[in-house]
Design a protein around this motif. Structure first.
Motif, PDB file in Angstrom:
ATOM      1  N   TRP A 466     -10.335  -6.928 -13.900  1.00 31.33           N
ATOM      2  CA  TRP A 466      -9.721  -5.520 -14.111  1.00 31.33           C
ATOM      3  C   TRP A 466      -9.849  -4.795 -12.712  1.00 31.33           C
ATOM      4  O   TRP A 466      -8.946  -3.959 -12.396  1.00 31.33           O
ATOM      5  N   LEU A 467     -10.985  -4.978 -11.990  1.00 31.50           N
ATOM      6  CA  LEU A 467     -11.279  -4.101 -10.805  1.00 31.50           C
ATOM      7  C   LEU A 467     -10.314  -4.751  -9.686  1.00 31.50           C
ATOM      8  O   LEU A 467     -10.240  -5.996  -9.362  1.00 31.50           O
ATOM      9  N   ASP A 468      -9.675  -3.938  -8.766  1.00 33.06           N
ATOM     10  CA  ASP A 468      -8.970  -4.357  -7.591  1.00 33.06           C
ATOM     11  C   ASP A 468     -10.110  -4.939  -6.576  1.00 33.06           C
ATOM     12  O   ASP A 468     -11.195  -4.661  -6.363  1.00 33.06           O
ATOM     13  N   PRO A 469      -9.629  -5.943  -5.651  1.00 34.91           N
ATOM     14  CA  PRO A 469     -10.545  -6.422  -4.746  1.00 34.91           C
ATOM     15  C   PRO A 469     -11.059  -5.424  -3.980  1.00 34.91           C
ATOM     16  O   PRO A 469     -10.236  -4.439  -3.659  1.00 34.91           O
ATOM     17  N   THR A 470     -12.098  -5.396  -3.250  1.00 34.10           N
ATOM     18  CA  THR A 470     -12.708  -4.537  -2.568  1.00 34.10           C
ATOM     19  C   THR A 470     -12.013  -4.253  -1.172  1.00 34.10           C
ATOM     20  O   THR A 470     -12.150  -3.438  -0.567  1.00 34.10           O
ATOM     21  N   ASP A 471     -11.220  -5.551  -0.673  1.00 35.04           N
ATOM     22  CA  ASP A 471     -10.730  -5.284   0.467  1.00 35.04           C
ATOM     23  C   ASP A 471      -9.228  -4.751   0.466  1.00 35.04           C
ATOM     24  O   ASP A 471      -8.535  -4.990   1.497  1.00 35.04           O
ATOM     25  N   GLN A 472      -9.023  -4.388  -0.915  1.00 34.34           N
ATOM     26  CA  GLN A 472      -7.478  -4.043  -0.971  1.00 34.34           C
ATOM     27  C   GLN A 472      -7.401  -2.474  -0.735  1.00 34.34           C
ATOM     28  O   GLN A 472      -8.138  -1.573  -0.941  1.00 34.34           O
ATOM     29  N   GLY A 473      -6.326  -2.203   0.127  1.00 30.87           N
ATOM     30  CA  GLY A 473      -6.170  -0.934   0.586  1.00 30.87           C
ATOM     31  C   GLY A 473      -6.041   0.082  -0.550  1.00 30.87           C
ATOM     32  O   GLY A 473      -5.725  -0.129  -1.599  1.00 30.87           O
TER      33      GLY A 473
END
Length: 474
Positions: A466-473
């Motif tokens: 569910w959570l977007d990757p931490t390196d995604q802008g």
């Protein structure tokens, strides 16, 4: 417990080799340290303040006289619940009620010891007698600034005067200036009874101070067992194989000692003689006042080649866990057997692992939590406060327990104070009162229900999906 080759782990060194590749669990110090000058406990205190609890192995330590010691030193070994869970043959994630329950199971798994000859006993590879047998050769630790001096913190072994059983109990040894005699702080009921029975005979009697062994040895020695239990057998259950014993160098087959220990002090207690011990920074993070204690005279010191002196970081997490986990297991099994309603028992750090107890249970009727609290107090008299919560409250989450206490407990009807229950061995400057708190949700009247998100909905969510990757802008 076995090593990588499948052979039984028998010694402290065997265990340290197993965890040596885990920097989050085990660290070494190669620089020279002076244990008497607080350099050992200063480092451990620094780690503690950063919420770090690695076991620390000091490779180069000075002895009591300030000379380089031939012995290394390890401390803080029992400072985390995950590490102790692994020592008890569990997963490092089994740190809640399953830890205490597993401990209780191992108490009942006694294994008869195995006797081996002196010529093959590692602890007797080196033997010192006479003037050579001085405790001053050890890198003994001085823990806190007002301590009387350096103190040996590990367990002593005593034997019944008429019966053939061995009692293994933690007690402190305060060496004198020459290191040939020392005061032993005996406070537990079993050791106190053995002391009385021996002294009534008016003759010197054997005592052994074990200064290093496999973690299973120490955890087994802390088991709550009836007086007269051969605790060498109990320890075998925790090791998972027979504890190896060998005849002592002082008394021969009349007194058997742990063959795989690191260092052993053999001595005799002088009947009726007493010496000053303490102050010492104890489990409550307070100093024990000075007192008179029995005197041990050293008869021999034996040790394995490359021996490591073991120490407990007094008044900190290691010290607390060594006492709390055995009590949690014993108390939970007792309460579950007598009530059938107890889910978990926890002795938190905030109560020094000794004086406060949280119990979660499935309440059947009003008043039952108070009955359980009284039963807990009767079983573990050192408790000062017992708080009972519902089974949906995590007894190992202090924030949850305090929430239940503040939301459910009515001070007028759910808090009781019992008077005149002071323990003679409780050195704190307190009265003899005990506090019992029923922090379960009332069921005898209309009362708000605790909110929750539906468990099925929570279980259906996978955070990594569910959570977007931490390196995604953004």
């Amino acid at each position: 417990m076995t090593d990588n080759t499948g052979a039984p782990e028998r010694s402290l060194g065997d265990y340290l080799r197993r965890i040596s590749g885990r920097p989050e669990e085990y660290r070494t110090v190669s620089r020279q340290v002076n244990p008497v000058d607080f350099e050992v406990t200063a480092l451990l205190e620094k780690l503690d303040r950063q919420n770090r609890y690695e076991a620390v192995h000091f490779r180069d330590a000075l002895d009591v006289t300030g000379k380089p010691s031939q012995f290394e030193l390890v401390s803080n070994l029992f400072s985390t619940r995950p590490r102790i869970a692994e020592m008890l043959h569990l997963s490092t994630e089994d740190v809640g009620p399953e830890l205490g329950l597993q401990y209780g199971e191992l108490v009942n798994g006694r294994v008869a010891p195995e006797v081996i000859g002196n010529d093959v006993a590692p602890v007797q590879e080196n033997v010192l007698r006479g003037d050579e047998a001085t405790m001053n050769i050890l890198p003994t630790v001085r823990h806190s600034e007002m301590d009387l001096g350096p103190v040996l913190t590990m367990a002593h072994v005593m034997k019944g005067p008429e019966e053939d059983f061995y009692n293994v109990t933690f007690a402190k040894t305060f060496p004198d200036e020459a290191g040939r005699r020392g005061g032993i702080t005996i406070h537990t009921p079993d050791l106190s009874r053995l002391l009385r029975e021996w002294e009534a005979r008016g003759r010197r009697f054997p005592v052994v101070n074990v200064l290093g062994h496999h973690p299973g040895f120490w955890l087994g020695s802390l088991a709550v067992t009836p007086y007269g239990t051969n605790e060498y057998e109990t320890i075998g259950g925790f090791l998972g194989h027979p504890l190896r014993l060998t005849p002592s160098v002082t008394w021969g087959e009349e007194f058997l000692v742990p063959a795989d220990a690191e260092i052993i002090i053999e001595g005799e207690i002088v009947p009726g003689e007493r010496t000053v011990v303490n102050p010492f920074g104890e489990i409550s993070r307070q100093y024990q006042a000075q007192e008179f204690a029995p005197v041990m005279e050293v008869t021999a010191i034996t040790y394995r080649s490359g021996a490591i002196l073991q120490d407990v970081f007094s008044g900190h997490r290691e010290h607390m866990l060594l006492g709390s986990i055995p009590r949690e297991g014993s108390l939970q099994r007792h309460l579950q057997a007598t009530t059938g309603a107890v889910k978990a028992v926890h002795l938190p750090y905030s109560g020094a692992g000794r004086f406060v107890c949280y119990i979660s249970m499935r309440k059947a009727y009003e008043g039952q939590p108070k009955e359980v609290a009284i039963a807990a107090l009767a079983r573990v008299p050192a408790l000062q406060t017992v708080i009972v919560v519902d089974e949906d409250i995590d007894a190992f989450n202090e924030e949850d327990v305090m929430w239940a206490t503040h939301v459910y407990a009515d001070p007028d009807s759910d808090v009781d104070v019992l008077h005149n229950l002071k323990q003679p061995t409780d050195y704190r400057a307190l009265g003899g009162s005990r506090i019992l708190i029923d922090a379960t949700r009332p069921t005898d009247r209309a009362f708000p229900t605790k909110l929750r998100v539906p468990p099925a909905a929570v279980d259906a969510v996978r955070l990594d999906e569910w959570l977007d990757p931490t390196d995604q802008g953004a």
